[in-house]
Design a protein around this motif. Structure first.
Motif, PDB file in Angstrom:
ATOM      1  N   ILE A 282      -8.616  -3.460   6.691  1.00 27.85           N
ATOM      2  CA  ILE A 282      -7.404  -3.828   5.964  1.00 27.85           C
ATOM      3  C   ILE A 282      -6.465  -2.630   5.814  1.00 27.85           C
ATOM      4  CG2 ILE A 282      -8.444  -3.397   3.694  1.00 27.85           C
ATOM      5  CD1 ILE A 282      -6.828  -5.781   2.594  1.00 27.85           C
ATOM      6  N   ALA A 283      -6.953  -1.415   6.063  1.00 27.67           N
ATOM      7  CA  ALA A 283      -6.201  -0.202   5.749  1.00 27.67           C
ATOM      8  C   ALA A 283      -5.176   0.137   6.829  1.00 27.67           C
ATOM      9  CB  ALA A 283      -7.147   0.975   5.553  1.00 27.67           C
ATOM     10  N   ASN A 284      -3.901   0.110   6.453  1.00 32.30           N
ATOM     11  CA  ASN A 284      -2.814   0.570   7.318  1.00 32.30           C
ATOM     12  C   ASN A 284      -2.603   2.069   7.087  1.00 32.30           C
ATOM     13  OD1 ASN A 284      -1.785   0.411   4.736  1.00 32.30           O
ATOM     14  ND2 ASN A 284      -0.144  -1.009   5.236  1.00 32.30           N
ATOM     15  N   SER A 285      -1.457   2.624   7.548  1.00 35.14           N
ATOM     16  CA  SER A 285      -1.231   4.062   7.371  1.00 35.14           C
ATOM     17  C   SER A 285      -1.310   4.501   5.912  1.00 35.14           C
ATOM     18  CB  SER A 285       0.124   4.468   7.966  1.00 35.14           C
ATOM     19  OG  SER A 285       0.069   4.538   9.360  1.00 35.14           O
ATOM     20  N   PRO A 286      -0.541   3.893   4.987  1.00 30.98           N
ATOM     21  CA  PRO A 286      -0.607   4.387   3.609  1.00 30.98           C
ATOM     22  C   PRO A 286      -1.972   4.228   2.975  1.00 30.98           C
ATOM     23  CG  PRO A 286       0.820   2.440   3.776  1.00 30.98           C
ATOM     24  CD  PRO A 286       0.520   2.884   5.167  1.00 30.98           C
ATOM     25  N   ALA A 287      -2.666   3.140   3.292  1.00 32.44           N
ATOM     26  CA  ALA A 287      -4.003   2.960   2.721  1.00 32.44           C
ATOM     27  C   ALA A 287      -4.991   3.953   3.317  1.00 32.44           C
ATOM     28  CB  ALA A 287      -4.483   1.531   2.952  1.00 32.44           C
TER      29      ALA A 287
ATOM     30  N   ALA B 151       0.816  -1.213   0.000  1.00 32.40           N
ATOM     31  CA  ALA B 151       0.000   0.000   0.000  1.00 32.40           C
ATOM     32  C   ALA B 151       0.848   1.262   0.000  1.00 32.40           C
ATOM     33  CB  ALA B 151      -0.938   0.003   1.206  1.00 32.40           C
ATOM     34  N   ASP B 152       2.125   1.121   0.379  1.00 31.66           N
ATOM     35  CA  ASP B 152       3.025   2.276   0.358  1.00 31.66           C
ATOM     36  C   ASP B 152       3.602   2.526  -1.034  1.00 31.66           C
ATOM     37  OD1 ASP B 152       4.486  -0.068   0.390  1.00 31.66           O
ATOM     38  OD2 ASP B 152       6.016   0.664   1.780  1.00 31.66           O
ATOM     39  N   GLU B 153       3.156   1.760  -2.027  1.00 31.01           N
ATOM     40  CA  GLU B 153       3.550   1.967  -3.420  1.00 31.01           C
ATOM     41  C   GLU B 153       2.279   2.202  -4.235  1.00 31.01           C
ATOM     42  OE1 GLU B 153       6.379  -0.953  -4.964  1.00 31.01           O
ATOM     43  OE2 GLU B 153       6.623  -1.716  -2.920  1.00 31.01           O
TER      44      GLU B 153
ATOM     45  N   ALA C 149       5.854   6.556   3.581  1.00 27.97           N
ATOM     46  CA  ALA C 149       6.658   6.361   2.371  1.00 27.97           C
ATOM     47  C   ALA C 149       6.886   7.705   1.707  1.00 27.97           C
ATOM     48  CB  ALA C 149       5.962   5.418   1.389  1.00 27.97           C
ATOM     49  N   PRO C 150       8.112   7.947   1.228  1.00 26.61           N
ATOM     50  CA  PRO C 150       8.369   9.216   0.528  1.00 26.61           C
ATOM     51  C   PRO C 150       7.482   9.406  -0.691  1.00 26.61           C
ATOM     52  CG  PRO C 150      10.430   8.056   1.010  1.00 26.61           C
ATOM     53  CD  PRO C 150       9.312   7.112   1.335  1.00 26.61           C
ATOM     54  N   GLU C 151       7.098   8.288  -1.350  1.00 28.84           N
ATOM     55  CA  GLU C 151       6.273   8.391  -2.559  1.00 28.84           C
ATOM     56  C   GLU C 151       4.895   8.987  -2.259  1.00 28.84           C
ATOM     57  OE1 GLU C 151       9.253   5.123  -2.981  1.00 28.84           O
ATOM     58  OE2 GLU C 151       7.781   5.694  -1.459  1.00 28.84           O
ATOM     59  N   ILE C 152       4.447   8.817  -1.025  1.00 22.83           N
ATOM     60  CA  ILE C 152       3.112   9.309  -0.655  1.00 22.83           C
ATOM     61  C   ILE C 152       3.159  10.788  -0.306  1.00 22.83           C
ATOM     62  CG2 ILE C 152       1.315   9.066   1.108  1.00 22.83           C
ATOM     63  CD1 ILE C 152       1.855   6.094   1.112  1.00 22.83           C
ATOM     64  N   GLY C 153       4.257  11.230   0.284  1.00 23.65           N
ATOM     65  CA  GLY C 153       4.393  12.636   0.639  1.00 23.65           C
ATOM     66  C   GLY C 153       5.124  12.811   1.949  1.00 23.65           C
ATOM     67  N   THR C 154       5.529  14.032   2.198  1.00 21.83           N
ATOM     68  CA  THR C 154       6.165  14.356   3.475  1.00 21.83           C
ATOM     69  C   THR C 154       5.086  14.471   4.546  1.00 21.83           C
ATOM     70  OG1 THR C 154       5.939  16.746   3.167  1.00 21.83           O
ATOM     71  CG2 THR C 154       7.916  15.684   2.235  1.00 21.83           C
ATOM     72  N   PRO C 155       5.473  14.449   5.817  1.00 19.13           N
ATOM     73  CA  PRO C 155       4.459  14.650   6.865  1.00 19.13           C
ATOM     74  C   PRO C 155       3.646  15.920   6.650  1.00 19.13           C
ATOM     75  CG  PRO C 155       6.479  13.846   7.848  1.00 19.13           C
ATOM     76  CD  PRO C 155       6.782  14.103   6.396  1.00 19.13           C
ATOM     77  N   ALA C 156       4.310  17.027   6.339  1.00 19.90           N
ATOM     78  CA  ALA C 156       3.580  18.285   6.151  1.00 19.90           C
ATOM     79  C   ALA C 156       2.582  18.182   4.996  1.00 19.90           C
ATOM     80  CB  ALA C 156       4.557  19.427   5.909  1.00 19.90           C
TER      81      ALA C 156
END
Length: 382
Positions: A206-211, A172-174, A235-242
């Motif tokens: 089923i949803a973790n953090s990225p999902a 899910a982080d991809e 994941a960096p692909e999803i975005g920064t915290p901000a």
């Protein structure tokens, strides 16, 4: 803790935890939220973070091990708790008596749950885990009918109450990875079978953090963020915290232990992997791999000191590492006792868990969870 430690310590901002929980709830407004506090709340402190998450509206708490779940109960924390990493002979009865939901992935676990429920004199709250493609814990589709049938029979005899059906993503982080839709389809099929056979789950998840952050169709009744609760991007692909509306809760700080000038050609730390190019000033940071800093980040781990981000010079040792301040720092701009920030919030110009992860060729999850027990936690907003 009344006094701030002087060597190295982690500040944990519980207001940031609360803000992150509220932000994640807004991402899944029609679902309940489980704040995962396993691994000592990803290094942040399970009990204070669990309380903060509940104060911000977390409906459930999640742990990996039963010992982690029982620690929450021992601290007086109520509400629904799920723990999912069981081995034969685990403390099933203690968990049942504490009102903890237990995850079951195989027949041996269901058999042990039923025996423990009889001994406890009350039904066990059980969630059935489906292996939808991660290939780790969870019941394979080929064995699902047997497990569901046995769970329904146990529920009829009064030893089990099936409270949930759940699974976990592999990728899910991809975003866009083909396995995501395949797992969602498998989960829907296995859930539909269980419900057809008489399972009436309180929660399906089923949803973790990225999902939680990127995949609304996966939210079902409950989302299950972990790392994101603590303001770290999964994941960096999803975005920064901000960019994700999150704020890092942990700031790792140390006091500079020593500042000294050395000549050109001077070796620094074990193996002399760093040798000074000219007369320069070195600062000693009193934290090392015994505190959780990855040795793999030797020569690259970032630290904010003297108003600039600098990097570990040479090997990170067990208890300490060195930064080369450069020849212009000999004027005393950095002194013993000055604050060094090892990781924190990029919005404040500090190095982040992701920066350390890239320096060590790992993931931010590992950076925060490996901050060791000898690093005191100082809680803000508590």
């Amino acid at each position: 803790m009344n006094e701030t430690p002087t060597r190295v310590y982690a500040e944990i901002d519980l207001d940031a935890v609360r803000e992150n929980v509220r932000a994640l709830r807004a991402r899944a407004p029609r679902s309940r939220l489980m704040a995962v506090v396993k691994a000592n709340a990803y290094g942040h402190g399970a009990v204070p973070c669990a309380r903060a998450a509940q104060e911000a509206g977390a409906d459930w708490l999640g742990t990996a091990t039963p010992e982690e779940a029982l620690e929450l109960r021992a601290a007086g924390i109520g509400g629904p708790v799920l723990c999912w990493l069981w081995t034969p002979g685990g403390p099933w009865r203690e968990a049942i008596e504490a009102g903890i939901d237990v995850s079951v992935s195989a027949m041996w676990a269901l058999d042990e749950v039923r025996a423990a429920a009889r001994a406890a004199g009350r039904p066990a709250r059980v969630q059935l885990k489906a292996d939808t493609g991660l290939g780790r814990n969870g019941c394979q589709p080929a064995d699902w009918a047997e497990l569901v049938g046995a769970a329904v029979a146990a529920q009829a005899e009064g030893t089990v109450q099936v409270t949930g059906v759940w699974s976990h993503f592999a990728c899910a982080d991809e975003p866009g990875h083909p396995s995501i839709q395949l797992q969602l389809a498998a989960f829907r099929d296995m859930l539909a079978y269980a419900e057809k056979e008489g399972v009436e789950p309180e929660v399906r998840h089923i949803a973790n953090s990225p999902a939680t952050l990127t995949l609304p169709e996966s939210h079902f009744d409950l989302v299950r963020p972990g790392l994101a609760v603590y303001g770290v991007s999964p994941a960096p692909e999803i975005g920064t915290p901000a960019q994700l509306g999150l704020r890092p809760a942990m700031t790792l700080k140390a006091s500079v232990a020593l500042v000294k000038t050395v000549p050109a050609g001077h070796g620094v730390s074990y193996g002399h992997h760093h040798v000074t190019e000219s007369r320069t000033t070195l600062a000693l940071i009193p934290a090392g791999y015994a505190d959780g800093l990855p040795r793999n980040a030797s020569g690259a781990g970032p630290v904010l000191v003297g108003g600039r981000i600098r990097h570990a010079a040479g090997r990170i040792a067990m208890d300490q590492f060195v930064v080369d301040l450069g020849p212009g720092a000999a004027d005393g701009a950095v002194s013993a006792g000055d604050e060094a920030v090892l990781l924190g919030d990029a919005e404040r110009g500090e190095p982040t868990a992701e920066d350390w992860a890239q320096a060590a060729h790992t993931i931010a999850y590992e950076i925060v969870t490996r901050i060791g027990g000898r690093v005191p936690r100082v809680y803000l907003g508590g």
